[in-house]
Scaffold this active site. Structure first.
Site, PDB file in Angstrom:
ATOM      1  CB  SER A 102      -0.953   0.007   1.201  1.00 42.35           C
ATOM      2  OG  SER A 102      -1.832  -1.100   1.116  1.00 42.35           O
ATOM      3  CB  THR A 103       2.559   3.100   2.305  1.00 41.15           C
ATOM      4  OG1 THR A 103       3.097   2.154   3.236  1.00 41.15           O
ATOM      5  CG2 THR A 103       1.095   3.364   2.641  1.00 41.15           C
TER       6      THR A 103
END
Length: 696
Positions: free
Chosen positions: A23-24
């Site tokens: 996600s990041t």
């Protein structure tokens, strides 16, 4: 379902796609084990019998919430539509999608092309109702899990922010200390620059004027040179948005604020697109804790600054422009007494200085009649006289206060330059140490370090020169402001040629809050209701010229003199009398017989005619001619009080009654032809010898 024969041969002929996502960027850098396990799905695909395996890892560091574009997922969808994919392998459903739109769209495509979905729990066929139901539940759980995680984190952040403990990003001038928490930045030069911005705004009342004054004094302000991390700064000339952001930020007033901006969502190309940083109204901020930390100003001053900034906004009802110069003294200060709007300024006539104040917003916007219109020259002159009359009792105190403020401004500028010089010396010392520590054989690095050292030394020299110029004793011959002398003659100070209109506007706004204007059409008066600072009010009435009446009108005093002298004196005598009295025409010129004659014609004043005198009154010339004496003799007897004479106004020609010439005292005084009579002093020797008694 681990045997290869459980998958149809037609499916195994196509390629398997392993989808890898985190996600990041922080997860990409730190969560290496999750990344490794996702790449191991390649072995899982070969164990199921696929010969061709493709890995899509374009979406590493991208969220699957549906708000961010994912090129890797779009490539996977394109391959499914082309019928090239036999199976899609993922670590779990949350890696493929965390929103129902992308997840169900993927399942629909897999069902159409007879592709499988494989994770660590098994193989799923979207064409089967039970498998599709299970996949749908996994997608819903993944979407719900994201919402729960986000809500949990935001609630925890809000709870911590309500206590003032959440370490949010702080503006320039503050830092989070590891031990004591939030506090001032230890850089004294930075603190001095921020204090100076608030002090200048309190003095000038305009963010634009603060920018110009700091630019004129060559005062710099730090700007982050490392993006949003705000660790390293470059001192550059200050910008307008920097001044505005500092003045509007409540953090500098000691208030802890959280949730003063919001995000907004818009549909772009069929996908939701979020934007952040949209400011919310003051009363909708989620958290605001006053007196949370030490501020550069107090909260009362912050509120005054916000009111001043809002009042400076042009066109608002109740707003007033700060003094910015121009040719109109009352621009942005007059309010219509009928509709409450600000009066605008327009310029008419050949001369650019002819100002006209008008309220025509109702006419422009609604087609209604214009509220009022009046010229600016007379109104500004009358208001200037009223202002000087109000200031006169406190002129000396104001002059001393102006001198004190000027000295404080010089001290502030000197202090800023001293801090800049101190920092420049440190940077030069640091550059010198770096150059000394460099290996001389490394010529590329040594050359660059030497250049940096030379740049730092030049900056030190420039700062030292500025400091010497600022601390140099003022030259007594130079033109230094004489505030006490200006206080003695306020009118001359106001009308001095070197006083700009901006200075007059700022002085006017320092004493007057607002002026309500109205026009009494019956009396032809402009009524000005002045709201002075401190709560006092006064009213001023200024005559409004009639239609066609211009500003070059002959003064009433000169017109009265012409009316009183016209029937007894010629135009030449009248012009000479007006010039002796120091009166001028409406255009500021001296008088001539032609100009007197033109004015009499316009106003219907009868001219001088000798036939109307009937010998009752004589001029000095007529008297001298009648008696056969000089003008000097007539003037002497008049001055001695022997002959009675009258003047219409002071400095006008003498008028002598003819009957007074028959008095014996006048006849005797004019008949005396000997030398002037002088009082003889006893025992006073003569300066000249008596030549009549001389020898042969």
């Amino acid at each position: 379902m681990t045997n290869a024969d459980l998958l149809p041969a037609a499916v195994l002929k196509r390629k398997a796609v392993v989808y890898v996502r985190q996600s990041t960027q922080a997860q990409v850098q730190t969560n290496l084990e999750s990344q490794r396990r996702q790449y191991e799905l390649v072995d899982e695909a070969r164990r199921h019998g696929f010969q061709s395996v493709e890995v899509i890892d374009d979406d590493l560091g991208r969220s699957a919430s549906g708000m961010t574009a994912r090129p890797g997922f779009e490539r996977l969808v394109a391959w499914l539509c082309a019928g090239e994919v036999g199976a899609v392998l993922c670590f779990d459903a949350s890696r493929l999608a965390r929103n129902g739109r992308d997840w169900h769209h993927l399942l629909e495509l897999c069902g159409l092309v007879d592709a499988r979905v494989i994770d660590l729990d098994g193989v799923y066929d979207p064409c089967r109702p039970n498998d599709r139901l299970l996949l749908g539940m996994k997608g819903s759980i993944s979407e719900f899990e994201l919402g729960v995680l986000r809500a949990r984190m935001l609630d925890a952040a809000r709870a911590k922010a309500r206590r003032g403990e959440l370490r949010i990003s702080v503006p320039v001038g503050y830092i989070w200390h590891r031990e004591i928490g939030l506090g001032f930045d230890p850089d004294l030069r930075l603190q001095e620059a921020i204090h100076l911005i608030f002090a200048r705004f309190s003095e000038l009342g305009s963010a634009r004027q603060v920018l110009l004054s700091m630019r004129a004094n060559q005062i710099h302000f730090p700007r982050p040179s490392d993006g949003k991390r705000m660790v390293a700064f470059d001192w550059t000339p200050i910008r307008y948005r920097t001044v505005i952001s500092i003045l509007k930020n409540p953090f500098y007033a000691g208030a802890y604020v959280y949730g003063k901006s919001e995000k907004r969502t818009a549909i772009v190309d069929g996908r939701p697109h979020k934007t952040y940083g949209h400011g919310k109204p003051f009363n909708e901020w989620e958290v605001m804790i006053k007196e949370h930390h030490e501020g550069y100003i107090d909260w009362a001053e912050f509120e005054r600054n916000q009111k001043q900034l809002a009042a400076n906004t042009y066109g608002w009802i109740g707003g007033a422009k700060s003094g910015r110069g121009g040719r109109a003294l009352l621009a942005g200060l007059l309010t219509c007494g009928r509709c409450g709007r600000r009066l605008t300024v327009s310029y008419s006539g050949r001369s650019p200085g002819q100002r006209v104040y008008r309220c025509d917003r109702p006419n422009l916007m609604l087609g209604q009649p214009r509220c009022m219109t009046f010229g600016g020259s007379r109104v500004e002159a009358a208001l200037a006289r009223e202002l000087l009359r109000a200031v006169e009792p406190m002129a000396i105190e104001a002059a001393l206060e102006a001198e004190r403020m000027r000295m404080e401004s010089q001290d502030e500028r000197r202090r800023v330059i001293e801090l800049e010089l101190q920092q420049a010396r440190y940077e030069a010392s640091l550059a010198e140490r770096r150059y000394a520590a460099c290996d001389p054989d490394n010529r590329l690095i040594a050359a660059q370090l030497e250049k940096s050292w030379e740049t730092a030394l030049r900056r030190v020299e420039a700062c030292r020169t500025r400091l010497e110029k600022a601390t140099r004793a003022p030259d007594p011959v130079a033109d230094t402001p004489d505030f006490v002398g200006l206080a003695d003659d306020l009118g001359a100070a106001w009308n001095a040629p070197n006083v700009t209109m901006r200075t007059r506007q700022q002085l006017l706004r320092a004493l007057i809050v607002d002026i309500i204007a109205d026009v009494d059409e019956a009396a032809r008066d402009v009524i000005l209701t002045i709201h002075w600072r401190g709560g006092q009010h006064s009213q001023l009435r200024v005559r409004k010229p009639k239609t066609g009446e211009h500003g070059c009108r002959t003064p009433d005093e000169a017109l009265a003199v012409i009316r009183s002298m016209a029937t007894r004196w010629s135009d030449e005598h009248i012009a000479a009398s007006l010039n002796r009295m120091g009166m001028r025409t409406g255009q500021g010129k001296t008088w001539t017989a032609h100009r007197v004659r033109s004015l009499r014609t316009v106003h219907g004043i009868h001219a001088y005619r000798s036939a109307e005198k009937n010998g009752e009154w004589l001029t000095m010339r007529d008297t001298a001619k009648l008696l056969g004496v000089s003008h000097h003799a007539i003037r002497r007897v008049i001055k001695d009080g022997i002959l009675a004479a009258e003047q219409v106004v002071p400095d006008a020609p003498y008028q002598i009654r003819a009957s007074d010439l028959q008095n014996q005292s006048v006849v005797d005084a004019l008949a005396r032809k000997a030398r002037p009579c002088r009082t003889k002093m006893e025992n006073q020797p003569s300066m000249f010898s008596d030549t009549s008694k001389g020898g042969a």
